[in-house]
Design a protein around this motif. Structure first.
Motif, mmCIF file in Angstrom:
data_model
loop_
_atom_site.group_PDB
_atom_site.id
_atom_site.type_symbol
_atom_site.label_atom_id
_atom_site.label_comp_id
_atom_site.label_asym_id
_atom_site.label_seq_id
_atom_site.Cartn_x
_atom_site.Cartn_y
_atom_site.Cartn_z
ATOM 1 N N ARG A 130 9.778 -27.687 -5.565
ATOM 2 C CA ARG A 130 9.902 -29.001 -6.191
ATOM 3 C C ARG A 130 8.533 -29.504 -6.617
ATOM 4 O O ARG A 130 7.508 -29.091 -6.076
ATOM 5 C CB ARG A 130 10.547 -30.002 -5.237
ATOM 6 N N LYS A 135 11.153 -33.804 -7.626
ATOM 7 C CA LYS A 135 12.147 -33.332 -8.593
ATOM 8 C C LYS A 135 12.192 -31.811 -8.623
ATOM 9 O O LYS A 135 11.172 -31.148 -8.450
ATOM 10 C CB LYS A 135 11.827 -33.859 -9.993
ATOM 11 N N ARG A 136 13.397 -31.270 -8.874
ATOM 12 C CA ARG A 136 13.568 -29.821 -9.017
ATOM 13 C C ARG A 136 12.894 -29.343 -10.297
ATOM 14 O O ARG A 136 12.773 -30.086 -11.262
ATOM 15 C CB ARG A 136 15.055 -29.461 -9.106
#
Length: 154
Positions: A130, A135-136
């Motif tokens: 991440r 966030k991915r």
């Protein structure tokens, strides 16, 4: 159209290229039609498509293929180290706008660079990596953000 300009590839040609490269909706992360639409908007549609070729299409030694729990072959994730030179940018001068800080980058990649970017994307996704904000990593731009975070210690 001048003699030095070439016609952009047709949809049929791009579909054939995607098929030749073994691109599937799974390896592209979207439908083939959507991928082809995006490829047509670039300066190098064939190069763009090449970045979505599945990792198995890349020339990796057979000993680097592992079996997953489901029995399907999986490419080994390797780690590489790179030394990157970093200059000094005084943060107070950035705030005073004495330095122009670029926040948008657009680049045309070579085939080798595109393959490397795709390999990074697949490995980071496989590892569940991440970004600093949690966030991915779901786009190529996220891979670049992640690299810059690693290099800058952010």
């Amino acid at each position: 159209m001048t003699a030095t300009e070439t016609k952009p590839p047709t949809l049929k040609q791009l579909r054939e290229e995607a098929n030749r490269l073994g691109i599937t909706p799974e390896s592209a992360g979207c439908s083939i039609d959507e991928l082809i639409k995006r490829a047509r908007q670039t300066e190098d549609p064939h190069g763009y498509l090449a970045t979505y070729a599945p990792a198995a299409e890349q020339t990796e030694p057979a000993e680097q293929i592992l079996k997953t729990e489901s029995g399907k072959p999986k490419a080994e994730i390797r780690t590489v180290l790179a030394e990157l030179p970093l200059g000094h940018v005084p943060i107070d001068e950035v705030r005073d706008q004495r330095y122009h800080i670029t926040r948008h980058v657009e680049a045309q990649l070579s085939l080798k660079q595109g393959i490397t970017l795709r390999r990074l994307f697949l490995a980071l996704d496989e590892l569940g990596t991440r970004l600093a904000d949690g966030k991915r990593i779901i786009r190529n731009a996220d891979v670049i953000r992640w690299i810059l975070e690693q290099a800058g210690g952010q």
